[in-house]
Write an enzyme that holds these catalytic residues in place. Structure first.
Site, PDB file in Angstrom:
ATOM      1  N   GLY A  14       0.838  -1.206   0.000  1.00  0.00           N
ATOM      2  CA  GLY A  14       0.000   0.000   0.000  1.00  0.00           C
ATOM      3  C   GLY A  14       0.866   1.245   0.000  1.00  0.00           C
ATOM      4  N   GLY A 117       5.029  -7.004   4.201  1.00  0.00           N
ATOM      5  CA  GLY A 117       4.905  -8.006   3.133  1.00  0.00           C
ATOM      6  C   GLY A 117       6.005  -7.861   2.095  1.00  0.00           C
ATOM      7  N   ILE A 139       1.939   3.553   6.971  1.00  0.00           N
ATOM      8  CA  ILE A 139       1.333   4.535   7.866  1.00  0.00           C
ATOM      9  C   ILE A 139       1.034   3.889   9.221  1.00  0.00           C
ATOM     10  CG2 ILE A 139       0.359   5.926   5.996  1.00  0.00           C
ATOM     11  CD1 ILE A 139      -2.419   4.773   6.876  1.00  0.00           C
ATOM     12  N   ASP A 140       0.925   2.551   9.245  1.00  0.00           N
ATOM     13  CA  ASP A 140       0.574   1.875  10.503  1.00  0.00           C
ATOM     14  C   ASP A 140       1.710   1.922  11.527  1.00  0.00           C
ATOM     15  OD1 ASP A 140      -1.723   1.239   9.166  1.00  0.00           O
ATOM     16  OD2 ASP A 140      -1.491  -0.930   9.290  1.00  0.00           O
ATOM     17  N   ARG A 184      -4.056  -1.941  11.144  1.00  0.00           N
ATOM     18  CA  ARG A 184      -4.597  -3.305  11.036  1.00  0.00           C
ATOM     19  C   ARG A 184      -4.426  -4.093  12.334  1.00  0.00           C
ATOM     20  NH1 ARG A 184      -5.595  -4.954   6.003  1.00  0.00           N
ATOM     21  NH2 ARG A 184      -5.277  -7.142   6.455  1.00  0.00           N
ATOM     22  N   LEU A 285      -8.016   8.412   3.074  1.00  0.00           N
ATOM     23  CA  LEU A 285      -7.617   9.824   3.192  1.00  0.00           C
ATOM     24  C   LEU A 285      -6.327   9.937   3.998  1.00  0.00           C
ATOM     25  CD1 LEU A 285     -11.135  11.320   3.944  1.00  0.00           C
ATOM     26  CD2 LEU A 285      -9.734  11.818   1.940  1.00  0.00           C
TER      27      LEU A 285
END
Ligand code: F6P
Length: 360
Positions: A14, A117, A139-140, A184, A285
């Site tokens: 992502g 990943g 971003i996580d 997540r 966003l």
């Protein structure tokens, strides 16, 4: 070993704000060191056919630092070591084809910019002799071995701004507003944005929540005249004894898609407190738009360090932020793990001390 004169750079998984800033730093520092940089399109797919890559010069990366997304494109799917693909030369094992093309293209090393990943795939490619330096992106902020991934600060800044805006409307209508943020399996965005935005409850995957406890705390606020509340919930948060809220199960090499917990929490809190509730999902966003100055600087330092490591022959590594330094960590120590919020996190404990409920 002869010096490396040509490297490849790719972005996988992502997207996150700051990818272009890393690409720019890699291209410019490589160029200034006399190394040609080839941009590979759509992650490792850029190695499948010669037409899926292009030379990048400083001119090609001019002005991209402030752009979200990635000029190289990205994909988020499957393990290349398990897949076969059609090429112009017939069906081939994906990873064999990538290794073959890596050599045919005269590349000396790859800079792989990606999340858990993509870095795991990079580590596998190292195992079959491809010299790689990884750059952690998500971003996580859940990659182990680095205090920050670029993109996290931008996501937190966006979510904080959203919470600020929701505060005024929640207060005007005496409502509870539930804000679902990404994250997540780690609650970093929820924790940081929740604290920065002054949330009353923060629900994270690391602490399965009890909504009765949350509802009780929010009702207490009425007693001292605060007739509204803001609840920040990470998409991966779930009730004690309950399950993750899924939009889509994992399938065909795609990971499960999370989402929907915010609406469920809002419904339940409405019943428990008797108050009007609304929910908002910030979703993608948080991944779009210009990176913050912090993420631009971090991404630039990561890109520059990645080229340094290549010049020093330090492969199978990932650049990492170990304040105040940028260091190298072995990929082997990083992949297959998730950096979650520890229960002794000072920020978590401070928030609790201030009266924020985590539903435990
Ligand atoms: O891992 C980063 C992340 O933004 C998660 O927070 C989120 O669950 C996921 O990516 C969304 O992925 P996609 O863009 O494939 O929907």
């Amino acid at each position: 070993m002869p010096p490396i004169t040509r490297i490849g750079v790719l972005t996988g998984g992502g997207d996150a704000p700051g990818l272009n800033a890393v690409i720019r730093a890699v291209v410019k520092s490589a160029y200034n060191a006399g190394i040609e940089c080839i941009g590979l399109e759509d992650s490792f797919d850029g190695l499948l056919e010669p037409g899926r890559s292009r030379t990048l010069t400083p001119r090609d990366v001019r002005g991209i630092m402030r752009l979200g997304g990635t000029i190289l494109g990205t994909v988020n799917r499957g393990n290349p070591f398990a897949n076969f693909i059609e090429t112009s030369e017939g069906a081939k094992n994906y990873s064999d084809r990538c290794v073959e093309m890596f050599h045919k293209m005269g590349l000396g090393a790859l800079v792989v910019i990606g999340g858990d990943g993509t870095l795991a795939i990079a580590h596998q490619f190292c195992g079959v002799g491809v010299p790689i330096v990884g750059v952690p992106k998500t971003i996580d902020n859940d990659i182990v071995g680095t205090t920050n991934c670029f993109g996290f600060d931008t996501a937190v800044a966006f979510a904080t701004d959203a919470i600020d805006r929701l505060h005024t409307t929640a207060e005007a209508h005496r409502r509870i507003i539930v804000v679902e943020v990404m994250g997540r399996y780690a609650g970093w965005i929820a924790l940081y944005a929740g604290v920065a935005g002054g949330a009353d409850a923060i629900l994270i995957p690391e602490i399965p929540f009890d909504l009765q406890a949350v509802g009780d705390r929010l009702r207490e606020r009425d007693h001292w005249g605060a007739h509204f509340s803001i609840v920040v919930v990470a998409e991966g948060a779930f009730p004690a004894g309950g399950k993750l809220a899924l939009l889509e199960e994992a399938h065909d090499g795609h990971v499960e898609r999370l989402g929907g917990i915010g609406a469920k929490v809002a419904d339940a809190l409405g019943t428990l407190t008797g108050k009007e509730t609304r929910s908002v999902v910030l979703g993608h966003l948080q991944r779009g738009g210009a990176p913050t100055s912090f993420d631009r600087v971090l991404a630039t330092r990561f890109g520059g360090k990645a080229v340094d490591l290549i010049r020093q022959g330090e492969f199978g590594t990932m650049v990492a932020f170990d304040p105040p330094d940028i260091i190298a960590r072995p990929l082997a120590e990083v992949v297959g793990k998730t950096k979650t919020v520890p229960m002794n996190s000072d920020l978590l404990l401070t928030a609790k001390a201030l009266g924020v409920t985590f539903g435990d």
